[in-house]
Every structure is written in C-alpha cells, then in structure tokens.
Scaffold this motif. Structure first.
Motif, PDB file in Angstrom:
ATOM      1  N   LEU A 269      38.845  57.393  39.778  1.00  0.00           N
ATOM      2  CA  LEU A 269      38.855  58.851  40.427  1.00  0.00           C
ATOM      3  C   LEU A 269      40.339  59.600  40.620  1.00  0.00           C
ATOM      4  O   LEU A 269      41.008  58.136  41.667  1.00  0.00           O
ATOM      5  N   ARG A 270      41.682  59.397  40.556  1.00  0.00           N
ATOM      6  CA  ARG A 270      42.763  60.036  39.969  1.00  0.00           C
ATOM      7  C   ARG A 270      43.192  59.616  41.996  1.00  0.00           C
ATOM      8  O   ARG A 270      43.134  61.059  42.302  1.00  0.00           O
ATOM      9  N   GLY A 271      43.716  59.481  41.931  1.00  0.00           N
ATOM     10  CA  GLY A 271      44.183  59.225  44.207  1.00  0.00           C
ATOM     11  C   GLY A 271      44.105  59.506  44.566  1.00  0.00           C
ATOM     12  O   GLY A 271      43.955  59.631  45.889  1.00  0.00           O
ATOM     13  N   VAL A 272      42.884  58.774  43.718  1.00  0.00           N
ATOM     14  CA  VAL A 272      42.121  58.826  45.293  1.00  0.00           C
ATOM     15  C   VAL A 272      41.407  56.508  45.034  1.00  0.00           C
ATOM     16  O   VAL A 272      41.358  56.733  46.614  1.00  0.00           O
ATOM     17  N   ASN A 273      40.659  56.504  44.221  1.00  0.00           N
ATOM     18  CA  ASN A 273      40.956  54.735  44.306  1.00  0.00           C
ATOM     19  C   ASN A 273      41.441  53.809  43.373  1.00  0.00           C
ATOM     20  O   ASN A 273      41.034  53.283  42.954  1.00  0.00           O
ATOM     21  N   ASP A 274      42.334  54.749  43.114  1.00  0.00           N
ATOM     22  CA  ASP A 274      43.188  54.179  41.572  1.00  0.00           C
ATOM     23  C   ASP A 274      44.185  53.620  42.288  1.00  0.00           C
ATOM     24  O   ASP A 274      45.181  53.024  40.834  1.00  0.00           O
ATOM     25  N   GLY A 275      44.800  53.186  42.784  1.00  0.00           N
ATOM     26  CA  GLY A 275      46.447  52.407  43.339  1.00  0.00           C
ATOM     27  C   GLY A 275      46.498  51.237  44.043  1.00  0.00           C
ATOM     28  O   GLY A 275      45.095  50.508  43.635  1.00  0.00           O
ATOM     29  N   PRO A 276      47.861  51.450  43.525  1.00  0.00           N
ATOM     30  CA  PRO A 276      47.608  49.147  43.885  1.00  0.00           C
ATOM     31  C   PRO A 276      46.646  48.823  44.938  1.00  0.00           C
ATOM     32  O   PRO A 276      46.672  47.775  45.070  1.00  0.00           O
ATOM     33  N   GLN A 277      47.145  49.626  46.424  1.00  0.00           N
ATOM     34  CA  GLN A 277      45.931  48.985  47.451  1.00  0.00           C
ATOM     35  C   GLN A 277      44.747  49.324  47.217  1.00  0.00           C
ATOM     36  O   GLN A 277      44.603  48.470  47.666  1.00  0.00           O
ATOM     37  N   ASP A 278      44.565  49.871  46.426  1.00  0.00           N
ATOM     38  CA  ASP A 278      42.746  49.901  46.003  1.00  0.00           C
ATOM     39  C   ASP A 278      42.560  48.701  45.254  1.00  0.00           C
ATOM     40  O   ASP A 278      40.985  47.804  45.853  1.00  0.00           O
ATOM     41  N   ARG A 279      43.531  48.199  44.256  1.00  0.00           N
ATOM     42  CA  ARG A 279      42.801  47.199  43.621  1.00  0.00           C
ATOM     43  C   ARG A 279      43.110  46.158  44.788  1.00  0.00           C
ATOM     44  O   ARG A 279      42.219  44.902  44.168  1.00  0.00           O
ATOM     45  N   ALA A 280      44.017  45.982  45.112  1.00  0.00           N
ATOM     46  CA  ALA A 280      44.690  45.081  45.934  1.00  0.00           C
ATOM     47  C   ALA A 280      43.486  44.263  47.097  1.00  0.00           C
ATOM     48  O   ALA A 280      42.726  43.732  47.130  1.00  0.00           O
ATOM     49  N   ALA A 281      42.566  45.420  47.206  1.00  0.00           N
ATOM     50  CA  ALA A 281      41.232  45.289  48.421  1.00  0.00           C
ATOM     51  C   ALA A 281      39.613  45.388  47.680  1.00  0.00           C
ATOM     52  O   ALA A 281      39.226  44.323  48.483  1.00  0.00           O
ATOM     53  N   LEU A 282      39.921  45.388  46.595  1.00  0.00           N
ATOM     54  CA  LEU A 282      39.046  45.759  44.616  1.00  0.00           C
ATOM     55  C   LEU A 282      38.710  44.015  45.311  1.00  0.00           C
ATOM     56  O   LEU A 282      37.955  43.054  45.724  1.00  0.00           O
ATOM     57  N   ALA A 283      40.130  43.188  45.427  1.00  0.00           N
ATOM     58  CA  ALA A 283      40.142  41.749  44.618  1.00  0.00           C
ATOM     59  C   ALA A 283      39.391  41.045  46.013  1.00  0.00           C
ATOM     60  O   ALA A 283      38.910  39.920  45.382  1.00  0.00           O
ATOM     61  N   GLU A 284      40.332  41.342  47.294  1.00  0.00           N
ATOM     62  CA  GLU A 284      40.240  40.504  47.984  1.00  0.00           C
ATOM     63  C   GLU A 284      39.025  40.243  48.891  1.00  0.00           C
ATOM     64  O   GLU A 284      37.854  39.601  48.225  1.00  0.00           O
ATOM     65  N   TYR A 285      37.589  42.052  48.306  1.00  0.00           N
ATOM     66  CA  TYR A 285      36.113  42.255  48.809  1.00  0.00           C
ATOM     67  C   TYR A 285      35.373  41.238  47.736  1.00  0.00           C
ATOM     68  O   TYR A 285      34.738  40.639  48.344  1.00  0.00           O
ATOM     69  N   LEU A 286      36.252  41.125  46.434  1.00  0.00           N
ATOM     70  CA  LEU A 286      34.974  40.751  45.522  1.00  0.00           C
ATOM     71  C   LEU A 286      34.893  38.993  45.604  1.00  0.00           C
ATOM     72  O   LEU A 286      34.353  38.183  44.936  1.00  0.00           O
ATOM     73  N   ARG A 287      36.316  38.745  45.638  1.00  0.00           N
ATOM     74  CA  ARG A 287      36.470  37.013  45.664  1.00  0.00           C
ATOM     75  C   ARG A 287      35.824  36.115  45.894  1.00  0.00           C
ATOM     76  O   ARG A 287      35.281  36.639  47.305  1.00  0.00           O
ATOM     77  N   GLY A 288      34.837  35.023  45.389  1.00  0.00           N
ATOM     78  CA  GLY A 288      34.629  34.024  45.295  1.00  0.00           C
ATOM     79  C   GLY A 288      32.754  34.927  44.932  1.00  0.00           C
ATOM     80  O   GLY A 288      31.921  34.156  45.482  1.00  0.00           O
ATOM     81  N   LEU A 289      32.271  36.057  44.391  1.00  0.00           N
ATOM     82  CA  LEU A 289      31.398  36.592  44.534  1.00  0.00           C
ATOM     83  C   LEU A 289      31.144  36.522  42.965  1.00  0.00           C
ATOM     84  O   LEU A 289      32.472  36.555  42.141  1.00  0.00           O
ATOM     85  N   PRO A 290      29.798  35.944  42.520  1.00  0.00           N
ATOM     86  CA  PRO A 290      29.677  36.398  40.199  1.00  0.00           C
ATOM     87  C   PRO A 290      29.435  38.026  40.465  1.00  0.00           C
ATOM     88  O   PRO A 290      28.262  38.381  40.882  1.00  0.00           O
ATOM     89  N   VAL A 291      30.731  38.316  39.932  1.00  0.00           N
ATOM     90  CA  VAL A 291      30.550  40.015  40.289  1.00  0.00           C
ATOM     91  C   VAL A 291      31.134  40.379  38.041  1.00  0.00           C
ATOM     92  O   VAL A 291      32.001  39.076  38.161  1.00  0.00           O
ATOM     93  N   HIS A 292      30.684  41.455  37.728  1.00  0.00           N
ATOM     94  CA  HIS A 292      31.292  41.940  36.655  1.00  0.00           C
ATOM     95  C   HIS A 292      31.605  43.781  37.040  1.00  0.00           C
ATOM     96  O   HIS A 292      30.752  43.839  37.300  1.00  0.00           O
ATOM     97  N   ILE A 293      33.040  43.086  36.988  1.00  0.00           N
ATOM     98  CA  ILE A 293      34.292  44.806  37.101  1.00  0.00           C
ATOM     99  C   ILE A 293      33.174  45.691  35.903  1.00  0.00           C
ATOM    100  O   ILE A 293      33.818  45.334  35.585  1.00  0.00           O
TER     101      ILE A 293
END
Length: 360
Positions: A269-293
C-alpha cells in the motif's frame, strides 16, 4: 430448500443423511460411492453422477438429496488474464463469490469463500466493508469446488490448488472449515492434496495453532501487511485484539508442528506500509521463521478510495531488499481486475443493484 411434501433436502456431503437413505433404498454402497466420486473427483455432471444409481432409485434419491447447495447467479470471465469470477446465490437469497484463476503456468487455482461478509473489517477489503452476514456451511463451501470443476471440465482443466482467500475469515467459521478440509483431503472425499490446499487468516493465534495440529499438511497463510503494530491495526482492526508478539509466538508453534513454510501475505500500500522502516520491521519480525513472503499488488476497491497500490518498481525494490536478507520472496501480479476479482466487490455491486431495482 424444501422437497416435495415440505421435507428438507439433505446435502450429498451429509454422510449421515446419505447413508440413512442408502439403507432405506437398499442401495449397494459401491453405487453411492461411485456417485460421489463422479461428482467430487471426476468433474461429472449431475446426470452423470446420478447415472451411477439404478434407474428405479434415481428419482427417490434426487427427491431427498441435494447435489448442490448453491445456484450460479452470474459468471464473469476476464478478457485479460483468464480469471473467472463466479457469483453464487444461496437458498435464502444471499450472494457469495469464488474466483477461478487460470495461471500462466497452466495450473488452475480456485479461491473460495467461507463466509458471506466478514467481521474482520480490514481497511483494504471490499468484503470487510460489508460486515458479517453469516457463515457458510461445509456443503456450501464444498459446492464451490464441485461447480468450478464442472465448469472447467469442457476446457480440459481441473482445480489443482484450493485457497481459502475469498469472502470471510476462515477461523471465524472453524467448525465448517474443518469439516470442509476433512472432506477435501480425504481419499473418500475429494482426494485433494493437502500441499495444494491453503487457508488464509488475518491472524487468530490460538486458531492458527489448533489448525496446524488438526491439518499439519495443509498450508497456512497469514495476512500480515505490516510488522509495526500501530500500522497493522490501521490496516486490520482485529490486530488490536491479537498483537504482533502473540502472533509471532503462534507462527513459531505452527512452524514446529507443520514442518513447512508459512506463507506471509503482504499487500503493498503506497505510503502506508512500503517504506524502509516497514521493510526493516518486516525482516526483523520474520527472521528465524520458515516463511515465504508474497508481495501483493493492491486492487483498488470502491469502498477504500483513500488507498493506493505501491508502484511496480517500488514493489520490486522492496522484494529485492528482503531477498538480500535471505528471505524467499514472490512478487505477485494481479488477476481478474477487469471482473472485479477483489473479493466482495461484485457482491456489493449486485446488492446495490438489487436494492435499487426493488425500490423502483
């Protein structure tokens, strides 16, 4: 739906009712099994299915057993990408949607609904804007599969993948969804591969873990859409009830039980969840889990004019950065935009048309 004499018909998927009638008619159980196989596995027409019974028994069987719980109201075929939007009507005159997706690889997927409307009220979803009308029964969910396969047979196609990504939150209708899944994956039912079956949820932690215990071979998808709690609550109001910490603990349990990757759906979603902060939070949240994004483009819906999709180049950059951190990422493309394939849009439009006609 009433039968002759005012009695209620039972569904072909109601094992108890079908067996009771079989005994009363003194039918060979193999005949009834072949009828079900013809309907559920072999994409047979209603006439072909009933032809498995002795001629004398067909009318008596048809008088008491309903082969279909739904009536096809309208069908919309995309002129762009091979998607077909199916609008079904229940016996009490409610509308629901399914979508056939003819993927470029040649595989065919079916997106099915588990409810009419949805109580999750996600900001981006047309179905959520409807509120909740009611849950579907297992026979109504299964009939979406039966009718889609009957439509596909003349094309030489068959539903390969079944995804619970249509109208409704599946874990708000647990009993019917569990019954549906049991019949779908059973060799005596539809004999659908669990690995080709997926249930998508907005994130009910306890239900996710229970699902993994009951159906460890069936895939689970989580509509995450943000790994920042405040933003996720804006997108998915239900997230206020189940925070990200509780949700991650559930993901860990699901992974340990199922021993397979969990699909993470992330609507861009443009300007809602697609910024650098959103990407970093996503990577940190999912790190260590067997996921397919899965990074998903946004189909604009009339009920959410304030939301826009992220541009293709930015979606690709977002995905590339996640891959660089070691994640498996698929950047999806949209199907069926010209037939309002985003769930709920057709139902909302048709309900308005019906209401306007009634008011004249």
């Amino acid at each position: 739906m009433p039968a002759t004499g005012g009695a209620m018909l039972s569904s072909i998927h109601d094992d108890v009712a079908v067996e009771s009638l079989r005994k009363r008619l003194a039918l060979d159980p193999h005949r009834v099994r072949r009828l079900r196989n013809r309907l559920c596995k072999l994409q047979g027409s209603d006439e072909e299915a009933l032809s498995e019974l002795p001629t004398a028994a067909r009318k008596a069987f048809a008088d008491e057993i309903l082969l279909h719980e739904l009536t096809l109201d309208q069908r919309f075929d995309s002129q762009v990408d091979g998607a077909s939007k199916l609008l079904f009507r229940t016996s009490d005159d409610l509308l629901l949607e399914s979508v056939i997706l003819r993927v470029a690889t040649g595989r065919t997927a079916l997106c099915i609904s588990s409810q009419i409307g949805c109580a999750a009220n996600c900001d981006f979803c047309a179905t959520g804007k409807m509120g909740i009308a009611r849950s579907l029964s297992a026979p109504q969910i299964l009939d979406q599969v039966v009718q889609a396969n009957q439509m596909l047979k003349p094309e030489g196609r068959k539903v390969r993948n079944i995804v619970f990504m249509g109208m409704g939150e599946p874990f708000h209708n647990v009993a019917a969804v569990n019954e549906t899944l049991s019949k779908l994956v059973s060799p005596l039912g539809f004999d659908q591969s669990p690995r080709r079956t997926l249930v998508s949820t907005v994130g009910l932690p306890a239900a996710m873990v229970e699902f993994a215990r009951k159906f460890p071979g069936v895939n689970l998808a989580l509509s995450l859409h943000s790994a920042i709690q405040s933003r996720r609550e804006e997108i998915i109001p239900l997230a206020a009830k189940y925070d990200l910490t509780e949700l991650r603990a559930a993901l860990q349990q699901v992974a340990e039980i199922s021993q397979q990757s969990i699909m993470i759906e992330y609507l861009m979603l443009r300007g809602v969840n697609d910024g650098p902060q959103d990407r970093a939070a996503l990577a940190e949240y999912l790190r260590g889990l067997p996921v397919h994004i899965n990074l998903i483009p946004y189909n604009r819906v009339e009920a959410a004019p304030h939301l826009e999709g992220t541009a293709k180049e930015e979606r690709e950059a977002f995905g590339a950065a996640l891959r660089a951190e070691g994640f498996t990422v698929t950047i999806r493309y949209s199907l069926g935009a010209d037939v309002d394939a985003a769930c709920g849009q057709l139902v909302r439009r048709e309900n308005r048309r019906i209401a306007a006609a009634a008011a004249q």
